[in-house]
Design a protein around this motif. Structure first.
Motif, short mmCIF file in Angstrom:
data_model
loop_
_atom_site.label_atom_id
_atom_site.label_comp_id
_atom_site.label_asym_id
_atom_site.label_seq_id
_atom_site.Cartn_x
_atom_site.Cartn_y
_atom_site.Cartn_z
N ARG A 109 0.83 -1.21 0.00
CA ARG A 109 0.00 0.00 0.00
C ARG A 109 0.86 1.26 0.00
O ARG A 109 0.47 2.28 -0.57
CB ARG A 109 -0.93 -0.01 1.21
CG ARG A 109 -2.01 -1.07 1.16
CD ARG A 109 -3.03 -0.79 0.07
NE ARG A 109 -4.01 0.21 0.47
CZ ARG A 109 -4.90 0.78 -0.34
NH1 ARG A 109 -4.89 0.46 -1.64
NH2 ARG A 109 -5.74 1.68 0.10
N SER A 110 2.05 1.15 0.60
CA SER A 110 2.93 2.33 0.63
C SER A 110 3.45 2.68 -0.75
O SER A 110 3.90 3.81 -0.99
CB SER A 110 4.11 2.07 1.58
OG SER A 110 5.05 1.17 1.01
N THR A 111 3.41 1.73 -1.68
CA THR A 111 3.87 1.98 -3.05
C THR A 111 2.72 2.21 -4.02
O THR A 111 2.92 2.25 -5.23
CB THR A 111 4.72 0.81 -3.55
OG1 THR A 111 3.92 -0.38 -3.58
CG2 THR A 111 5.92 0.58 -2.65
N GLY A 112 1.49 2.32 -3.49
CA GLY A 112 0.34 2.61 -4.33
C GLY A 112 -0.40 1.40 -4.85
O GLY A 112 -1.30 1.54 -5.69
N SER A 113 -0.07 0.20 -4.39
CA SER A 113 -0.80 -1.00 -4.82
C SER A 113 -2.23 -0.99 -4.28
O SER A 113 -2.55 -0.29 -3.30
CB SER A 113 -0.08 -2.26 -4.34
OG SER A 113 1.16 -2.41 -4.99
N GLY A 114 -3.07 -1.81 -4.89
CA GLY A 114 -4.45 -1.91 -4.44
C GLY A 114 -4.57 -2.64 -3.12
O GLY A 114 -3.57 -3.09 -2.54
N PRO A 115 -5.79 -2.77 -2.61
CA PRO A 115 -6.00 -3.39 -1.30
C PRO A 115 -5.71 -4.89 -1.33
O PRO A 115 -5.58 -5.50 -2.40
CB PRO A 115 -7.48 -3.13 -1.02
CG PRO A 115 -8.10 -3.00 -2.38
CD PRO A 115 -7.06 -2.34 -3.24
N SER B 1 -9.45 -6.80 -10.39
CA SER B 1 -8.62 -5.97 -11.26
C SER B 1 -7.84 -4.94 -10.46
O SER B 1 -6.89 -4.34 -10.98
CB SER B 1 -9.50 -5.26 -12.29
OG SER B 1 -10.33 -4.28 -11.67
N ARG B 2 -8.21 -4.74 -9.19
CA ARG B 2 -7.59 -3.69 -8.39
C ARG B 2 -6.72 -4.21 -7.26
O ARG B 2 -5.82 -3.51 -6.81
CB ARG B 2 -8.68 -2.80 -7.80
CG ARG B 2 -9.52 -2.05 -8.83
CD ARG B 2 -10.62 -1.26 -8.15
NE ARG B 2 -10.08 -0.46 -7.07
CZ ARG B 2 -10.75 -0.15 -5.97
NH1 ARG B 2 -11.98 -0.59 -5.81
NH2 ARG B 2 -10.20 0.60 -5.04
N VAL B 3 -6.99 -5.42 -6.75
CA VAL B 3 -6.28 -5.87 -5.55
C VAL B 3 -4.80 -6.09 -5.86
O VAL B 3 -4.42 -6.49 -6.97
CB VAL B 3 -6.89 -7.17 -4.97
CG1 VAL B 3 -8.31 -6.92 -4.51
CG2 VAL B 3 -6.83 -8.31 -5.97
N LEU C 200 -14.23 0.91 -0.79
CA LEU C 200 -13.29 0.28 -1.72
C LEU C 200 -13.11 1.14 -2.97
O LEU C 200 -11.99 1.34 -3.46
CB LEU C 200 -13.78 -1.12 -2.11
CG LEU C 200 -13.57 -2.24 -1.08
CD1 LEU C 200 -14.39 -3.46 -1.47
CD2 LEU C 200 -12.09 -2.61 -0.97
N ASP C 201 -14.23 1.66 -3.50
CA ASP C 201 -14.16 2.52 -4.68
C ASP C 201 -13.35 3.78 -4.41
O ASP C 201 -12.67 4.31 -5.31
CB ASP C 201 -15.57 2.90 -5.14
CG ASP C 201 -16.34 1.72 -5.72
OD1 ASP C 201 -15.68 0.73 -6.12
OD2 ASP C 201 -17.58 1.78 -5.77
N ASP C 202 -13.41 4.25 -3.16
CA ASP C 202 -12.67 5.46 -2.77
C ASP C 202 -11.24 5.15 -2.35
O ASP C 202 -10.53 6.06 -1.90
CB ASP C 202 -13.40 6.16 -1.62
CG ASP C 202 -14.78 6.67 -2.00
OD1 ASP C 202 -15.02 6.87 -3.21
OD2 ASP C 202 -15.61 6.87 -1.10
N ASP C 203 -10.82 3.89 -2.48
CA ASP C 203 -9.48 3.45 -2.08
C ASP C 203 -9.22 3.75 -0.60
O ASP C 203 -8.11 4.10 -0.21
CB ASP C 203 -8.41 4.10 -2.95
CG ASP C 203 -7.09 3.32 -2.89
OD1 ASP C 203 -7.14 2.10 -2.64
OD2 ASP C 203 -6.02 3.94 -3.07
N ALA C 204 -10.27 3.61 0.22
CA ALA C 204 -10.15 3.89 1.65
C ALA C 204 -10.09 2.62 2.48
O ALA C 204 -10.24 2.67 3.70
CB ALA C 204 -11.33 4.76 2.10
N VAL C 205 -9.87 1.48 1.84
CA VAL C 205 -9.76 0.20 2.54
C VAL C 205 -8.44 -0.44 2.15
O VAL C 205 -8.13 -0.58 0.96
CB VAL C 205 -10.93 -0.74 2.17
CG1 VAL C 205 -10.72 -2.13 2.78
CG2 VAL C 205 -12.25 -0.15 2.65
N ASP C 206 -7.66 -0.80 3.18
CA ASP C 206 -6.40 -1.50 2.92
C ASP C 206 -6.59 -3.01 2.82
O ASP C 206 -5.89 -3.69 2.07
CB ASP C 206 -5.39 -1.22 4.04
CG ASP C 206 -5.02 0.25 4.14
OD1 ASP C 206 -4.81 0.87 3.09
OD2 ASP C 206 -4.98 0.77 5.28
#
Length: 704
Positions: free
Chosen positions: A75-81, A153-155, A124-130
């Motif tokens: 997550r620190s490098t911008g990857s998905g949850p 497609s995002r995880v 999840l859509d807001d990228d507010a879940v790790d």
């Protein structure tokens, strides 16, 4: 460390993995916590693009710290949850709390929080879940399934926790879990981490094959230095209850007492409470809120013990659990290791005690066969679904397959892709089912081998810890020097529980009434329709392998096989203690009746002698008229069949005798044994249709 490859991270990559591992571990276990070398290697392996990693390590090793650290780094490098698949609600609750302690924003989608799903999906859509945790059954939910492609497609990382559940060879194979795992593994971009503490070499290989080529496996020793294992042999079922009542006075801390069935959990809990012990029951039949309360009470040492089935097992997080006692042996060493490993994770000393019994193996046999599909039954179910989708009740009625086995079979067929669930209905996909005879036969042989290992373990044939290590294919099993085999020492009270607890257990359990719940509705396809007007309530003296009546139930079985249908009804054959128990049950039960029964009627059966003798005894001792007004003409009802063919047969063989009449008022219907309750239901319906105002059912033995 045992790996299929030998990862050698360069300095920058190693430092990056170590930085996040140290950060997470400090939050979880304090600033002085040091990561294991294998943990660092595993985190680095997970951080590789589209990696496939399997971690097989003992309970308490820190497998969850690996995926929290990897998530923190990604997550620190911008990857998905991270998407975590977890098989138990209790485990998910603990994992959400642990993730948040590690500094991650966690959410869950499961059957208990459906109202929260929209909010979770929006976060999840807001990228507010790790971290998102889901249960394997979610794949069958259309709302979740519709989101799965977008989610995948995002995880950045998929975690399959308790990964032995995806293996046919695992002790706790779950078709729903394997099906979801297959769907998740289709992603070409996300890394995948599978973890388990309970996988032998065969299961490890199978999981690795499912993960795919290039899987990196980290496998360590399974020895537990804090755990002292013991086997206390030769106790009768009643003595095991007395042993537990004595032992809870001295066992360290708080712990778990595992049993094999729900009925045993309820009985043992009630007895231990009667002895003054603070204990709770935990089974798959209690609701989610109650489970959470029991888990918290144990976690905060508000109870001495929780008496649990396997529903409380994988992933339950109480590091200072002081003991784990098994009143009854699991059928496999892997299952036993998984459960006993709950104890001693963060304490210097914990006790793991097994109290085996010969009766355990009947339960093993049932579960061993229930998990293996029968090809003829599969063909029958698929033929039923060929024309149209059908619900469980309709499939059960048309095929004659009992509910529990039908549900297990449909899940396996779904994994094979030959059926799908659409809402509440099951449908055939048109794909041909090919029964893998060789695989299922091999699995049956493995189950037999595992049962033999547990018999040998219970007989103390070598160091107990080393025995479990060997059974799980640990590469370095060594004598522990602590177990009851190594030392010759048994935990208190040893082989002989106190006499006062033996008497207390017998008296308490013989004073427990066993309710017999009436059937509610007639199955489809029989002459009677709708709601049932049958027996209103029932009581039994004993249920299943009731520890208070073991000898008497065996005698009942023998007497039922030996008596002659034409024998003298006054000839004694039924165990006197059970007949006395029936009268005692009747006496307690009568306090809640609105009216005293006006007569006793024996339940008709292919061999009615035993029921008639019981009815005569109740009639004489209770001073009630005996009315033999029902007959049985024909062969026995089909065994192990669904309700429709059973009831249809019973309607054809149970008759009211010509000219029979009943006095006005409630009727007491009696039987030595009751299993499906359908014979009693059909008989009671006849009695109600011919003037009985109420029918009450009394049995000596209620079979599961």
């Amino acid at each position: 460390m045992n790996t299929t490859t030998d990862p050698q991270p360069d300095r920058r990559q190693r430092d990056f993995a170590a930085q996040h591992m140290h950060t997470v571990l400090a939050r979880l276990a304090g600033p002085d916590a040091k990561p294991r070398a294998d943990q660092l290697y595993a985190v680095h392996a997970v951080l590789q693009p589209a990696s496939r990693v399997l971690v097989v390590q003992a309970t308490g090793w820190g497998k969850s710290a690996v995926y929290w650290a990897a998530t923190h780094a990604m997550r620190s490098t911008g990857s998905g949850p991270t998407l975590v698949v977890s098989p138990l609600l209790a485990l998910m609750r603990d994992q959400v709390a642990a993730a948040e302690r590690a500094g991650l924003k966690a959410a869950t989608v499961n059957s208990t929080n459906i109202d929260d799903w929209d909010d979770v999906f929006q976060r999840l859509d807001d990228d507010a879940v790790d971290v998102l945790l889901v249960s394997p059954e979610r794949l069958g939910n259309p709302r979740f399934a519709a989101r799965l492609v977008q989610l995948l497609s995002r995880v950045g990382l998929i975690v399959i926790d308790e990964a032995h559940c995806i293996s046919d060879w695992g002790f706790d194979f779950r078709p729903d879990y394997q099906r979801l795992a297959r769907a998740l593994l289709s992603t070409p971009t996300a890394s995948v981490l599978a973890t388990t503490a309970t996988a032998n070499e065969r299961v490890t290989h199978d999981i690795g094959q499912q993960l795919g080529a290039g899987t990196v496996t980290f496998r360590g020793t399974l020895a537990r230095t804090s755990l002292t294992l013991s086997v206390v042999p030769g106790l009768s079922p009643l003595a095991r209850y007395a042993w537990m009542a004595d032992a809870l006075k001295q066992l360290p801390g708080s712990g778990i007492v595992y049993v094999l069935t729900v009925a045993e959990a309820d009985r043992l809990t009630a007895f231990l409470r009667s002895c003054g012990h603070a204990v709770d029951a935990y089974t798959g039949q209690i609701d989610a809120d109650t489970r959470l309360q029991v888990e918290d009470r144990l976690r905060h040492n508000q109870v001495k013990a929780v008496v649990a089935t396997s529903a409380l097992g994988m992933g339950y997080d109480k590091p200072d659990l002081g003991f784990c006692v098994h009143v009854g042996s699991p059928s496999t060493p892997v299952a036993y290791y998984q459960q006993v490993g709950r104890a001693g994770r963060a304490v210097v000393h914990a006790e793991g005690v097994l109290l085996p019994s010969d009766a355990d193996e009947r339960i093993w046999d049932y579960f061993a066969t229930a998990s293996i599909p029968d090809p003829q039954t599969a063909d029958k179910v698929l033929a039923c679904l060929a024309a149209a989708g059908r619900g469980l009740l309709e499939i059960e009625a048309q095929t004659g397959v009992r509910r529990g086995r039908l549900e297990a079979l449909l899940k396996i067929l779904a994994v094979e892709g030959v059926v799908i669930k659409d809402g509440s209905a099951w449908k055939a996909t048109g794909q041909t089912y090919v029964h893998d005879t060789a695989k299922w036969a091999a699995l049956a042989r493995v189950r037999q081998q595992e049962a033999n290992i547990m018999r040998q373990y219970a007989n103390g044939q070598g160091c107990l810890m080393a025995y479990l290590q060997t059974a799980l294919d640990d590469s370095s099993p060594t004598p522990c020097g602590r177990c009851s085999v190594c030392t010759g020492h048994l935990p208190y009270p040893g082989l002989t529980p106190s006499q006062d607890k033996m008497i207390a257990a017998r008296d308490f359990l013989r004073g427990m009434d066993v309710p017999i719940e009436p059937r509610k509705r007639w199955p489809a396809g029989v002459s009677r329709k709708g709601n049932i007007l049958g027996f209103e309530a029932g009581r039994a003296v004993a249920f299943a392998d009731d520890p208070a009546w073991v000898n008497e139930l065996q005698a009942l079985l023998v007497s039922g096989a030996l008596v002659s249908p034409g024998g003298d009804v006054s000839e004694p054959c039924l165990p006197e203690a059970l007949l006395a128990g029936a009268l005692a049950t009747l006496g307690r039960w009568s306090k809640v009746w609105g009216h005293r029964p006006v007569c006793v009627v024996p339940l008709p059966a292919p061999r009615m002698f035993a029921n008639q003798q019981m009815a005569l005894h109740i009639s004489q001792k209770g001073r009630l008229p005996l009315h033999k007004v029902l007959s049985w003409t024909g062969h026995a009802a089909p065994d192990d069949a669904a309700s429709t063919p059973v009831v249809a047969h019973l309607e054809s063989v149970i008759r009211l005798l010509p000219g029979a009449s009943l006095p006005d008022g409630p009727v007491l219907l009696v039987a030595t044994e009751v299993r499906t309750r359908w014979a009693a239901t059909v008989a009671a319906a006849l009695l109600r249709e011919n003037g009985a105002s109420q029918v009450l059912l009394l049995a000596l033995h209620l079979q599961p």
